[in-house]
Design an enzyme around this catalytic site. Sequence first.
Site, PDB file in Angstrom:
ATOM      1  N   GLU A 166       0.833  -1.204   0.000  1.00 33.19           N
ATOM      2  CA  GLU A 166       0.000   0.000   0.000  1.00 33.19           C
ATOM      3  C   GLU A 166       0.873   1.261   0.000  1.00 33.19           C
ATOM      4  O   GLU A 166       1.587   1.509   0.974  1.00 33.19           O
ATOM      5  CB  GLU A 166      -0.870  -0.009   1.260  1.00 33.19           C
ATOM      6  CG  GLU A 166      -1.691   1.256   1.439  1.00 33.19           C
ATOM      7  CD  GLU A 166      -2.567   1.224   2.684  1.00 33.19           C
ATOM      8  OE1 GLU A 166      -2.269   0.450   3.612  1.00 33.19           O
ATOM      9  OE2 GLU A 166      -3.538   1.994   2.718  1.00 33.19           O
ATOM     10  N   GLU A 172       3.508   9.589   6.662  1.00 35.37           N
ATOM     11  CA  GLU A 172       3.462   8.320   7.404  1.00 35.37           C
ATOM     12  C   GLU A 172       4.651   7.416   7.119  1.00 35.37           C
ATOM     13  O   GLU A 172       5.020   6.586   7.941  1.00 35.37           O
ATOM     14  CB  GLU A 172       2.167   7.571   7.076  1.00 35.37           C
ATOM     15  CG  GLU A 172       0.953   8.275   7.639  1.00 35.37           C
ATOM     16  CD  GLU A 172      -0.299   7.408   7.619  1.00 35.37           C
ATOM     17  OE1 GLU A 172      -0.206   6.197   7.822  1.00 35.37           O
ATOM     18  OE2 GLU A 172      -1.372   7.982   7.384  1.00 35.37           O
ATOM     19  N   ASP A 199      -5.159   3.368  -1.719  1.00 41.61           N
ATOM     20  CA  ASP A 199      -5.892   4.028  -0.631  1.00 41.61           C
ATOM     21  C   ASP A 199      -6.159   5.454  -1.108  1.00 41.61           C
ATOM     22  O   ASP A 199      -5.224   6.229  -1.356  1.00 41.61           O
ATOM     23  CB  ASP A 199      -5.037   4.005   0.652  1.00 41.61           C
ATOM     24  CG  ASP A 199      -5.746   4.650   1.842  1.00 41.61           C
ATOM     25  OD1 ASP A 199      -6.376   5.701   1.670  1.00 41.61           O
ATOM     26  OD2 ASP A 199      -5.631   4.116   2.960  1.00 41.61           O
ATOM     27  N   HIS A 202      -4.412   8.441   0.781  1.00 47.08           N
ATOM     28  CA  HIS A 202      -2.984   8.654   0.481  1.00 47.08           C
ATOM     29  C   HIS A 202      -2.815   9.130  -0.963  1.00 47.08           C
ATOM     30  O   HIS A 202      -1.991  10.004  -1.247  1.00 47.08           O
ATOM     31  CB  HIS A 202      -2.203   7.357   0.696  1.00 47.08           C
ATOM     32  CG  HIS A 202      -2.271   6.846   2.103  1.00 47.08           C
ATOM     33  ND1 HIS A 202      -1.827   7.567   3.181  1.00 47.08           N
ATOM     34  CD2 HIS A 202      -2.758   5.681   2.612  1.00 47.08           C
ATOM     35  CE1 HIS A 202      -2.023   6.873   4.300  1.00 47.08           C
ATOM     36  NE2 HIS A 202      -2.597   5.736   3.978  1.00 47.08           N
ATOM     37  N   HIS A 225      -8.715   0.881  -0.420  1.00 42.90           N
ATOM     38  CA  HIS A 225      -9.213   1.552   0.784  1.00 42.90           C
ATOM     39  C   HIS A 225      -9.874   2.843   0.352  1.00 42.90           C
ATOM     40  O   HIS A 225      -9.264   3.622  -0.390  1.00 42.90           O
ATOM     41  CB  HIS A 225      -8.054   1.916   1.736  1.00 42.90           C
ATOM     42  CG  HIS A 225      -7.608   0.794   2.608  1.00 42.90           C
ATOM     43  ND1 HIS A 225      -6.417   0.794   3.291  1.00 42.90           N
ATOM     44  CD2 HIS A 225      -8.228  -0.387   2.935  1.00 42.90           C
ATOM     45  CE1 HIS A 225      -6.312  -0.321   3.998  1.00 42.90           C
ATOM     46  NE2 HIS A 225      -7.378  -1.056   3.788  1.00 42.90           N
ATOM     47  N   ARG A 231     -10.207  12.099   5.504  1.00 38.48           N
ATOM     48  CA  ARG A 231     -10.238  10.767   6.098  1.00 38.48           C
ATOM     49  C   ARG A 231     -11.552  10.445   6.805  1.00 38.48           C
ATOM     50  O   ARG A 231     -11.645   9.489   7.565  1.00 38.48           O
ATOM     51  CB  ARG A 231      -9.043  10.501   7.011  1.00 38.48           C
ATOM     52  CG  ARG A 231      -8.521   9.104   6.719  1.00 38.48           C
ATOM     53  CD  ARG A 231      -7.196   8.757   7.210  1.00 38.48           C
ATOM     54  NE  ARG A 231      -6.801   7.544   6.510  1.00 38.48           N
ATOM     55  CZ  ARG A 231      -5.659   6.922   6.681  1.00 38.48           C
ATOM     56  NH1 ARG A 231      -4.763   7.371   7.511  1.00 38.48           N
ATOM     57  NH2 ARG A 231      -5.383   5.851   6.000  1.00 38.48           N
ATOM     58  N   GLU A 260     -11.708   2.781   5.194  1.00 35.48           N
ATOM     59  CA  GLU A 260     -10.728   2.971   6.274  1.00 35.48           C
ATOM     60  C   GLU A 260     -10.853   4.430   6.680  1.00 35.48           C
ATOM     61  O   GLU A 260     -10.092   5.279   6.240  1.00 35.48           O
ATOM     62  CB  GLU A 260      -9.319   2.650   5.786  1.00 35.48           C
ATOM     63  CG  GLU A 260      -8.311   2.686   6.913  1.00 35.48           C
ATOM     64  CD  GLU A 260      -6.895   2.398   6.448  1.00 35.48           C
ATOM     65  OE1 GLU A 260      -6.206   1.593   7.076  1.00 35.48           O
ATOM     66  OE2 GLU A 260      -6.491   3.001   5.439  1.00 35.48           O
TER      67      GLU A 260
HETATM   68  C1  LER Z   1      -3.133   1.684   6.420  1.00 33.58           C
HETATM   69  O1  LER Z   1      -4.011   1.058   5.539  1.00 33.58           O
HETATM   70  C2  LER Z   1      -3.143   3.128   6.233  1.00 33.58           C
HETATM   71  O2  LER Z   1      -3.733   3.637   5.323  1.00 33.58           O
HETATM   72  C3  LER Z   1      -2.391   3.939   7.183  1.00 33.58           C
HETATM   73  O3  LER Z   1      -2.577   5.296   6.874  1.00 33.58           O
HETATM   74  C4  LER Z   1      -2.797   3.698   8.609  1.00 33.58           C
HETATM   75  O4  LER Z   1      -1.975   4.430   9.432  1.00 33.58           O
HETATM   76 MN    MN Z   2      -5.041   2.410   3.991  1.00 32.61          MN
END
Ligand code: LER
Ligand code: MN
Length: 281
Positions: A166, A172, A199, A202, A225, A231, A260
């Site tokens: 991912e 992060e 995701d 992100h 995700h 978020r 998520e």
């Molecule tokens: C994990 O799937 C994710 O997206 C991270 O940002 C969680 O901290």
């Molecule tokens: Mn994620």
Amino acid sequence: MEIGLQPAEDRFMSMQTALIVPIQDPTPFSPFSPTTGLVENLKRANEAGYDGVELAITHPERISPAEREQLLKTLDETGLAVAAITTGQAYEIEGISFTEEDPALRRRAIERIKAHLNFVRELDLRAVVIIGLIRGRRGDKKGRSWLIEALCECTKEARGVRLAIEPLNRYESSLVNTMQEALEILEEVEAENLGLLLDTFHANIEEVSIEGSILKAGDRIFHVHVADSNRWAPGYGHLNFTKITRALCKINYKGFLSAEVLPEPNPDDCLKKIICHLKRR
Ligand code: LER
Ligand code: MN
């Protein structure tokens, strides 16, 4: 109505949705708490109209035979699928990852992922094992080569189970921020059972074009995700989920849209909003 849009819209309406359900430790990205109990949480996800769940597991080997049986029974009764296994809690709680300086912590992270793979195989789930924060944050050459070594070892022992790396945003991790970087890792690992996880939270920070990256990654996308720009659940921010899901339709994505999201403004509204926005009810 625009001619030619209908087939994609139909598929968009039928895209499968999933929710994160924590098993041992709480996660900030679920409307559920592990203390409510797995069966109760699965029943609520089912009643709210979801097709599947993503299990957030820290220690798969600590899930007892009785709990495994109960999980399978509830999945059977509800018809819910397990779309994926979230593995990053072990990094946050225990500090283990593929890219720690201490080799013992790297080894523990690899063994943990193998335990997740065994769990999925033993229960005969079709879940994707996620490589998110368990890879760590170290983005230099050494970190990248440790990541590739770990992925080579895990994919070789996966025996039928799929893994997905991912891309995470720069705040992060410094290791694999974009879909393109993830595709380059896939090329080096050369394993059919390794794909990537898009995701949208992100991707909104890192991709030049989310839709363009989806089209480029194509069938290498194993899992998705969904979260809006803030978020919160899709619909509470400024991401265009019609465009995103249309791009996923174009690549014939058959997996889940797994939420998520922060349980805001409260867990109940969050549960409803995801379904309403993604299924357009
Ligand atoms: C994990 O799937 C994710 O997206 C991270 O940002 C969680 O901290
Ligand atoms: Mn994620």
